[in-house]
Design a protein around this motif. Structure first.
Motif, mmCIF file in Angstrom:
data_model
loop_
_atom_site.group_PDB
_atom_site.id
_atom_site.type_symbol
_atom_site.label_atom_id
_atom_site.label_comp_id
_atom_site.label_asym_id
_atom_site.label_seq_id
_atom_site.Cartn_x
_atom_site.Cartn_y
_atom_site.Cartn_z
ATOM 1 N N GLY A 107 48.417 45.678 84.472
ATOM 2 C CA GLY A 107 48.097 44.784 83.375
ATOM 3 C C GLY A 107 48.473 43.377 83.834
ATOM 4 N N GLN A 108 49.013 43.171 84.892
ATOM 5 C CA GLN A 108 49.321 41.794 85.523
ATOM 6 C C GLN A 108 47.918 40.952 85.590
ATOM 7 O OE1 GLN A 108 51.397 41.659 89.172
ATOM 8 N NE2 GLN A 108 51.853 39.502 89.095
ATOM 9 N N ILE A 109 46.946 41.540 86.158
ATOM 10 C CA ILE A 109 45.698 41.073 86.300
ATOM 11 C C ILE A 109 45.135 40.378 84.846
ATOM 12 C CG2 ILE A 109 43.339 40.935 87.419
ATOM 13 C CD1 ILE A 109 44.240 43.295 89.272
ATOM 14 N N LYS A 110 45.199 41.074 83.987
ATOM 15 C CA LYS A 110 44.603 40.802 82.740
ATOM 16 C C LYS A 110 45.320 39.724 82.044
ATOM 17 C CE LYS A 110 44.714 45.076 81.440
ATOM 18 N NZ LYS A 110 44.780 46.173 80.576
ATOM 19 N N GLU A 111 46.635 39.789 82.523
ATOM 20 C CA GLU A 111 47.464 38.355 82.020
ATOM 21 C C GLU A 111 47.158 37.132 82.679
ATOM 22 O OE1 GLU A 111 49.878 38.320 79.491
ATOM 23 O OE2 GLU A 111 49.276 40.390 78.850
ATOM 24 N N GLY A 128 41.015 46.429 96.079
ATOM 25 C CA GLY A 128 41.922 47.610 95.295
ATOM 26 C C GLY A 128 40.789 48.794 95.047
ATOM 27 N N GLY A 129 41.373 49.457 93.989
ATOM 28 C CA GLY A 129 40.520 50.596 93.721
ATOM 29 C C GLY A 129 39.771 50.466 92.442
ATOM 30 N N ASN A 130 39.435 51.664 91.776
ATOM 31 C CA ASN A 130 38.991 51.626 90.463
ATOM 32 C C ASN A 130 39.790 50.972 89.319
ATOM 33 O OD1 ASN A 130 36.840 53.149 91.146
ATOM 34 N ND2 ASN A 130 37.841 55.122 90.971
ATOM 35 N N GLY A 131 41.205 51.103 89.287
ATOM 36 C CA GLY A 131 42.106 50.431 88.384
ATOM 37 C C GLY A 131 42.014 48.956 88.356
ATOM 38 N N SER A 132 42.289 48.534 89.459
ATOM 39 C CA SER A 132 42.044 47.091 89.782
ATOM 40 C C SER A 132 40.665 46.423 89.352
ATOM 41 C CB SER A 132 42.420 46.603 91.341
ATOM 42 O OG SER A 132 43.538 46.951 91.799
ATOM 43 N N LEU A 133 39.696 46.882 89.673
ATOM 44 C CA LEU A 133 38.378 46.450 89.207
ATOM 45 C C LEU A 133 38.416 46.499 87.821
ATOM 46 C CD1 LEU A 133 35.773 45.130 89.742
ATOM 47 C CD2 LEU A 133 34.992 47.595 90.127
ATOM 48 N N LEU A 134 38.831 47.518 86.889
ATOM 49 C CA LEU A 134 38.937 47.670 85.608
ATOM 50 C C LEU A 134 39.384 46.694 84.822
ATOM 51 C CD1 LEU A 134 37.670 49.937 83.520
ATOM 52 C CD2 LEU A 134 39.890 50.663 83.368
ATOM 53 N N GLU A 135 40.772 46.289 85.592
ATOM 54 C CA GLU A 135 41.520 45.326 84.878
ATOM 55 C C GLU A 135 40.871 43.777 85.019
ATOM 56 O OE1 GLU A 135 45.807 44.289 85.252
ATOM 57 O OE2 GLU A 135 46.148 46.519 85.975
ATOM 58 N N VAL A 136 40.403 43.486 86.146
ATOM 59 C CA VAL A 136 39.466 42.139 86.498
ATOM 60 C C VAL A 136 38.528 42.307 85.203
ATOM 61 C CG1 VAL A 136 38.069 41.058 87.859
ATOM 62 C CG2 VAL A 136 40.226 42.072 88.761
ATOM 63 N N VAL A 137 37.688 43.395 85.240
ATOM 64 C CA VAL A 137 36.405 43.052 84.255
ATOM 65 C C VAL A 137 36.944 42.713 82.978
ATOM 66 C CG1 VAL A 137 34.707 44.406 83.242
ATOM 67 C CG2 VAL A 137 35.090 44.624 85.475
ATOM 68 N N THR A 138 37.958 43.589 82.480
ATOM 69 C CA THR A 138 38.639 43.537 81.125
ATOM 70 C C THR A 138 39.175 42.072 81.021
ATOM 71 O OG1 THR A 138 39.142 45.770 80.999
ATOM 72 C CG2 THR A 138 40.192 44.530 79.439
ATOM 73 N N GLY A 139 39.741 41.547 82.019
ATOM 74 C CA GLY A 139 40.581 40.057 81.833
ATOM 75 C C GLY A 139 39.342 39.075 81.487
ATOM 76 N N MET A 140 38.082 39.407 82.637
ATOM 77 C CA MET A 140 37.133 38.534 82.212
ATOM 78 C C MET A 140 36.333 38.397 80.989
ATOM 79 S SD MET A 140 36.238 36.631 85.465
ATOM 80 C CE MET A 140 34.301 36.749 85.726
ATOM 81 N N ARG A 206 41.274 46.562 69.758
ATOM 82 C CA ARG A 206 41.526 45.961 71.180
ATOM 83 C C ARG A 206 40.361 46.651 71.892
ATOM 84 N NH1 ARG A 206 44.393 42.193 72.956
ATOM 85 N NH2 ARG A 206 45.053 43.371 74.910
ATOM 86 N N SER A 207 39.702 45.863 73.050
ATOM 87 C CA SER A 207 38.672 46.484 73.700
ATOM 88 C C SER A 207 39.148 46.616 75.173
ATOM 89 C CB SER A 207 37.429 45.875 73.472
ATOM 90 O OG SER A 207 37.016 45.680 72.281
ATOM 91 N N THR A 208 38.489 47.729 75.938
ATOM 92 C CA THR A 208 38.525 47.849 77.132
ATOM 93 C C THR A 208 37.237 47.768 77.787
ATOM 94 O OG1 THR A 208 40.842 48.930 77.174
ATOM 95 C CG2 THR A 208 39.379 49.359 79.008
ATOM 96 N N TYR A 209 37.033 46.877 79.039
ATOM 97 C CA TYR A 209 35.600 46.904 79.575
ATOM 98 C C TYR A 209 35.386 47.682 80.735
ATOM 99 C CZ TYR A 209 35.449 43.331 75.921
ATOM 100 O OH TYR A 209 35.443 42.755 74.665
ATOM 101 N N ALA A 210 34.337 48.264 80.938
ATOM 102 C CA ALA A 210 34.192 49.090 82.126
ATOM 103 C C ALA A 210 32.763 48.978 82.726
ATOM 104 C CB ALA A 210 34.248 50.611 81.981
ATOM 105 N N TRP A 397 42.416 63.523 77.537
ATOM 106 C CA TRP A 397 42.393 62.237 78.452
ATOM 107 C C TRP A 397 40.784 61.852 78.702
ATOM 108 C CZ3 TRP A 397 46.643 59.749 79.219
ATOM 109 C CH2 TRP A 397 47.765 60.470 79.265
ATOM 110 N N TYR A 398 40.352 60.475 78.693
ATOM 111 C CA TYR A 398 39.116 60.140 79.145
ATOM 112 C C TYR A 398 39.375 59.473 80.729
ATOM 113 C CZ TYR A 398 38.115 59.336 73.990
ATOM 114 O OH TYR A 398 37.866 59.361 72.762
ATOM 115 N N SER A 399 38.186 59.735 81.277
ATOM 116 C CA SER A 399 38.311 59.059 82.657
ATOM 117 C C SER A 399 37.559 57.896 82.591
ATOM 118 C CB SER A 399 37.915 60.000 83.533
ATOM 119 O OG SER A 399 37.659 59.372 85.079
ATOM 120 N N ILE A 400 37.847 56.563 82.596
ATOM 121 C CA ILE A 400 37.036 55.525 82.414
ATOM 122 C C ILE A 400 37.029 54.925 83.815
ATOM 123 C CG2 ILE A 400 36.783 53.204 81.161
ATOM 124 C CD1 ILE A 400 38.302 54.383 78.911
#
Length: 430
Positions: A107-111, A128-140, A206-210, A397-400
């Motif tokens: 969550g640090q990237i989104k902050e 990084g991997g999938n998780g880091s990219l997911l945070e960047v896209v959501t933060g953007m 709340r929204s998450t983006y992928a 669980w979802y895999s996003i």
């Protein structure tokens, strides 16, 4: 000749040790060759990047400012080493002003994006991997400054164990080192492309983006559990599908599904913004670089950004489903598709254990990008709402984009041309 006979006698007497020694020797030689080829490849890419840096320094051109979000924990803590050995030299030699931000917690990237402004960066890069990219896209996408994502492109350095998005733009058939080098050179060359983004909104608003997909079901559950069987070595990937047929059967997930099927006759409630896109101005220095290096001049993305669509006479089909798996994808790998939407795949309601294992093993050889099966029922949708049916004591669980999220009610839509990304020249729109 006596020496040859002596060796032959020794091999015959100690044949087990000889076989083991030969195997180790062959592996060592191959390992050495691979390392040598990787090093030669790095030198080749660094020499190309240095041409860009030398010309900018000679003619006094401005240095582009790049912020890199580096996840040191990715790829078993090897991410930092991989970035510094493969991507960082290319970025520095090309004259880019690189600011590396090492992440310390989820969550640090989104902050960080809350405080990042356009004047601070000319590009954002994920190492990084999938998780880091997911945070960047959501933060953007969550930024109040909506022009930020239009003006600041995103780059990906695939230093994690898996990165589905990078395999599409830079190839899943390439060795890992080449893929990292290609992704770094894409940032240097500056070719960009507008892509669609998947929006996943929960009941709390709340929204998450992928960028790639959402998966849920037995196949995803089995795949996620693969690392638990590490003691089986290379057999663990096959064993996980076999063991899934023992623990819980039938492996169905259920819930309430609502969706609006995408059709050519759909009429948007509000029209798209018809602002003419501003062409990115190329400096004379940049133009000179392409002549000197002989590189193809990248074509900047010029699609008109579309607003999230709402349609007249919107009708949702509602049904209760029980299925082996549900998949929702963005169809990023099908850019020529006439109708844009979420591709929903529904697996069969019933499946034999033999068929389940066979399909799971088939997916081991499929590309990283592929999701689900072509045999699943396919529906192209404008909007999808899913409310999972969770039994007491059960966890779903979802895999996003390869990251695990608790399965809660979710509404999924596709936002067209919302994100600007660095891409290889041959993938750039022409």
């Amino acid at each position: 000749m006596a020496f040859v006979f002596k060796i032959f006698k020794t091999v015959r007497t100690h044949w087990k040790k000889s076989i083991a020694f030969t195997g180790i020797s062959v592996y060592g030689v191959k390992f050495g060759i691979d390392k040598y080829e990787d090093e030669m490849l790095r030198r080749q890419y660094c020499a190309e990047a240095k041409v860009y840096g030398d010309q900018i320094a000679q003619f006094g051109g401005p240095n582009r400012k790049i912020t890199v979000f580096l996840n040191p924990a990715a790829s078993g803590t090897e991410s930092k080493k991989l970035f510094e050995k493969n991507a960082a030299p290319i970025l520095y030699l090309a004259g880019l002003e690189v600011n590396v931000v090492k992440t310390e917690y989820d969550g640090q990237i989104k902050e960080f994006f809350k405080f990042l402004e356009r004047k601070h960066v000319d590009g954002v890069v994920v190492a990084g991997g999938n998780g880091s990219l997911l945070e960047v896209v959501t933060g953007m996408m969550r930024k109040e400054d909506k022009e930020f994502r239009q003006m600041v492109p995103v780059g990906v350095i695939p230093t994690g164990k898996t990165n589905k998005f990078a395999t599409y733009f830079f190839g899943s058939d390439k060795q890992k080192v080449r893929r990292m080098l290609d992704s770094a050179m894409a940032i240097v060359k500056g070719a960009t492309q507008k892509i669609d983004v998947i929006k996943l909104q929960g009941e709390d608003g709340r929204s998450t983006y992928a960028l790639c997909s959402l998966e849920m079901g037995a196949y995803n559950d089995a795949k996620v559990k693969t690392p638990k069987y590490w003691f089986l070595g290379p057999l663990k990937k096959r064993f996980t599908y076999m063991w899934a047929t023992v623990k819980r059967w039938p492996p169905v997930v259920g819930g309430t599904l609502e969706y609006m099927e995408a059709k050519e006759t759909d009429v948007p409630k509000r029209t798209e913004k018809k602002k003419e896109p501003q062409k990115q101005q190329q400096s004379w220095i940049t133009s000179l670089l392409y002549k000197i290096t002989g590189s193809k001049k990248p074509v900047q993305a010029v699609q008109i950004e579309e607003e999230e669509d709402e349609y007249e006479n919107e009708v949702l089909v509602k049904e209760d489903v029980e299925t082996v798996e549900i998949t929702l994808t963005s169809n990023l790998d099908k850019p020529q598709q006439k109708i844009k939407g979420i591709q929903m795949g529904l697996g069969p309601e019933n499946i034999s254990k033999t068929d389940f294992i066979s399909e799971g093993w088939r997916r081991l050889n499929a590309s990283v990008w592929s999701v689900g099966s072509d045999d699943n029922k396919q529906i192209l949708c404008r909007k999808v709402k899913f409310t999972p049916k969770v039994k007491n004591g059960e966890e779903l669980w979802y895999s996003i984009d390869g990251e695990q999220f608790e399965a809660l009610p979710v509404e999924v839509t596709l936002l067209k041309n919302k994100l600007n990304v660095f891409t290889s020249v041959d993938k750039s729109p022409s």
